[in-house]
Write a protein that holds these residues in place. Sequence first.
Motif, short mmCIF file in Angstrom:
data_model
loop_
_atom_site.label_atom_id
_atom_site.label_comp_id
_atom_site.label_asym_id
_atom_site.label_seq_id
_atom_site.Cartn_x
_atom_site.Cartn_y
_atom_site.Cartn_z
N ASP A 5 47.95 37.21 21.37
CA ASP A 5 46.83 38.12 21.62
C ASP A 5 45.66 37.41 22.30
OD1 ASP A 5 48.21 40.21 20.47
OD2 ASP A 5 47.31 39.94 18.48
N LEU A 6 45.42 36.17 21.91
CA LEU A 6 44.35 35.39 22.54
C LEU A 6 44.67 35.11 24.00
CD1 LEU A 6 43.57 32.83 19.68
CD2 LEU A 6 42.01 34.59 20.55
N MET A 7 45.90 34.69 24.26
CA MET A 7 46.30 34.41 25.64
C MET A 7 46.26 35.67 26.49
SD MET A 7 46.79 31.18 25.80
CE MET A 7 47.67 31.02 27.36
N ARG A 8 46.68 36.78 25.91
CA ARG A 8 46.65 38.05 26.65
C ARG A 8 45.22 38.46 26.96
NH1 ARG A 8 49.41 43.02 23.73
NH2 ARG A 8 47.73 42.50 22.25
N GLN A 9 44.30 38.23 26.00
CA GLN A 9 42.91 38.56 26.24
C GLN A 9 42.32 37.69 27.34
OE1 GLN A 9 41.14 41.17 24.65
NE2 GLN A 9 39.82 40.67 26.40
N ILE A 10 42.70 36.43 27.38
CA ILE A 10 42.25 35.53 28.45
C ILE A 10 42.71 36.07 29.79
CG2 ILE A 10 42.57 33.24 29.44
CD1 ILE A 10 42.64 32.13 26.59
N VAL A 11 43.98 36.52 29.85
CA VAL A 11 44.52 37.08 31.08
C VAL A 11 43.75 38.33 31.50
CG1 VAL A 11 46.50 38.29 32.05
CG2 VAL A 11 46.84 36.14 30.84
N VAL A 12 43.50 39.22 30.54
CA VAL A 12 42.78 40.47 30.83
C VAL A 12 41.39 40.18 31.38
CG1 VAL A 12 41.72 42.51 29.76
CG2 VAL A 12 44.07 41.87 29.18
N ASP A 13 40.69 39.22 30.78
CA ASP A 13 39.35 38.88 31.25
C ASP A 13 39.39 38.30 32.67
OD1 ASP A 13 38.16 39.72 28.93
OD2 ASP A 13 38.16 37.76 27.98
N TYR A 14 40.36 37.43 32.91
CA TYR A 14 40.47 36.84 34.25
C TYR A 14 40.80 37.90 35.30
CZ TYR A 14 40.06 31.76 33.72
OH TYR A 14 39.59 30.49 33.56
N LEU A 15 41.70 38.82 34.97
CA LEU A 15 42.06 39.87 35.92
C LEU A 15 40.86 40.76 36.24
CD1 LEU A 15 45.62 40.93 34.71
CD2 LEU A 15 45.03 39.80 36.87
N ALA A 16 40.08 41.09 35.21
CA ALA A 16 38.89 41.91 35.42
C ALA A 16 37.90 41.21 36.35
CB ALA A 16 38.22 42.23 34.08
N VAL A 17 37.75 39.91 36.15
CA VAL A 17 36.83 39.13 36.99
C VAL A 17 37.34 39.06 38.42
CG1 VAL A 17 35.92 36.83 37.40
CG2 VAL A 17 35.83 37.80 35.13
N MET A 18 38.65 38.88 38.57
CA MET A 18 39.23 38.79 39.91
C MET A 18 39.02 40.09 40.68
SD MET A 18 40.40 35.83 40.61
CE MET A 18 40.93 34.30 39.86
N LEU A 19 39.18 41.22 39.99
CA LEU A 19 38.96 42.51 40.65
C LEU A 19 37.50 42.68 41.05
CD1 LEU A 19 41.20 44.83 38.42
CD2 LEU A 19 41.67 44.04 40.76
N ALA A 20 36.60 42.28 40.15
CA ALA A 20 35.17 42.36 40.47
C ALA A 20 34.82 41.41 41.61
CB ALA A 20 34.33 42.03 39.23
N LEU A 21 35.46 40.24 41.62
CA LEU A 21 35.20 39.27 42.69
C LEU A 21 35.67 39.83 44.04
CD1 LEU A 21 34.28 36.48 43.60
CD2 LEU A 21 36.54 35.60 42.98
N GLU A 22 36.79 40.54 44.02
CA GLU A 22 37.29 41.14 45.26
C GLU A 22 36.27 42.12 45.84
OE1 GLU A 22 41.27 43.45 46.93
OE2 GLU A 22 40.98 43.16 44.79
N GLU A 23 35.65 42.92 44.96
CA GLU A 23 34.62 43.86 45.42
C GLU A 23 33.40 43.11 45.96
OE1 GLU A 23 33.64 46.54 42.32
OE2 GLU A 23 35.69 47.32 42.10
N ARG A 24 33.02 42.04 45.28
CA ARG A 24 31.87 41.26 45.73
C ARG A 24 32.14 40.62 47.09
NH1 ARG A 24 27.13 40.77 47.25
NH2 ARG A 24 26.24 38.67 47.23
N LEU A 25 33.34 40.11 47.29
CA LEU A 25 33.68 39.49 48.57
C LEU A 25 33.68 40.54 49.68
CD1 LEU A 25 36.53 37.01 47.54
CD2 LEU A 25 34.13 36.50 48.02
N SER A 26 34.10 41.76 49.34
CA SER A 26 34.06 42.85 50.33
C SER A 26 32.61 43.16 50.72
CB SER A 26 34.74 44.09 49.75
OG SER A 26 34.69 45.16 50.67
N ASP A 27 31.70 43.15 49.73
CA ASP A 27 30.28 43.38 50.04
C ASP A 27 29.72 42.25 50.90
OD1 ASP A 27 30.36 45.69 48.55
OD2 ASP A 27 29.61 44.74 46.71
#
Length: 322
Positions: A143-165
């Motif tokens: 569960d801890l490892m999965r939560q780490i993955v979920v947080d990283y994926l959320a950040v990566m998606l947000a980073l993609e939007e920021r790079l587009s801006d």
Amino acid sequence: MAIKIMLFNAQGLLLSQGDEALMAEYDPQQHLIWVDITSQHSQAFFKQYPYFGIDHLDFEDAQRERHPPQFEEYETHSYLLTHELMDREEYLLLERSQLLLHVNDHFLVTQHIKPSVSVSKVTQQISEHGQLDNADMSQVCFDLMRQIVVDYLAVMLALEERLSDIEDEIFEVSSDDLLAELIGYSSKLQKAKRSFSYLEEILQQLLRDDSHQHIKMDYQQLSYLYNQFERLSSRASLYQGLVDSLINGFISVSAHKTNRVMMTLTLVTAVFLPLTLVAGIYGMNFDNMPELKWRFGYFAVLILMAVIAVSGLWIAKIKRWY
């Protein structure tokens, strides 16, 4: 040293949670336990409770700067060092912290210096649910490892939007802050990619070798984590390439703007230099300058200077200098 403890029965039902005082109720034969330690030094705790079989030096070694993720199998437990994201309020900074897990069937000990986002979320989920999905502390580790993955994926998606801006902002405003932000992303993505690669290797090792005794994630769980970290590694590579392209684009746009400014200044200099020459000649006031006595000399020189200026601008226009 801050210590939080969750105590479960043998079936995974949450009995109580609190601080180190719960250790007095812990029976290794009847209970499952999760001990979370927030401190740089945990020597005193492990000396007081030696039956965990954990060497505090593992944690101190793991806190070395740039220490990669690592997996070790000990006689009493498995040791897993991983990296997680820090406070999500500044998630785009991609700042990481180290999380150390000691796990076997009956206990899980997590250690970290800074507040752990994944530990807080998983703790809250267990508290709300009231029990573990499986009566095995390896489930909490998953569960801890999965939560780490979920947080990283959320950040990566947000980073993609920021790079587009940023891609749009480059053509509107070219500031040093924008370039510094891009360089920061490039560095952090490179470090994140290294972490993902190490974790891929660890999970691949666990998938190939099912003889590990203490960390008992099943094949489906290990495959999920491996695929997710492989996905994160691919995204990190993709975004790093995009960041490098944006940096090159930023430099190109800045160079183009500089060239335009220099071209304008050069054009102004080319037009006004002949006028300055004419003004300088007739500003010498020598006695033998016939034009100084001429009635229409002043107007003639003005007309000459106007012709020179208009001709220079006309030639520049033909050559498309502006």
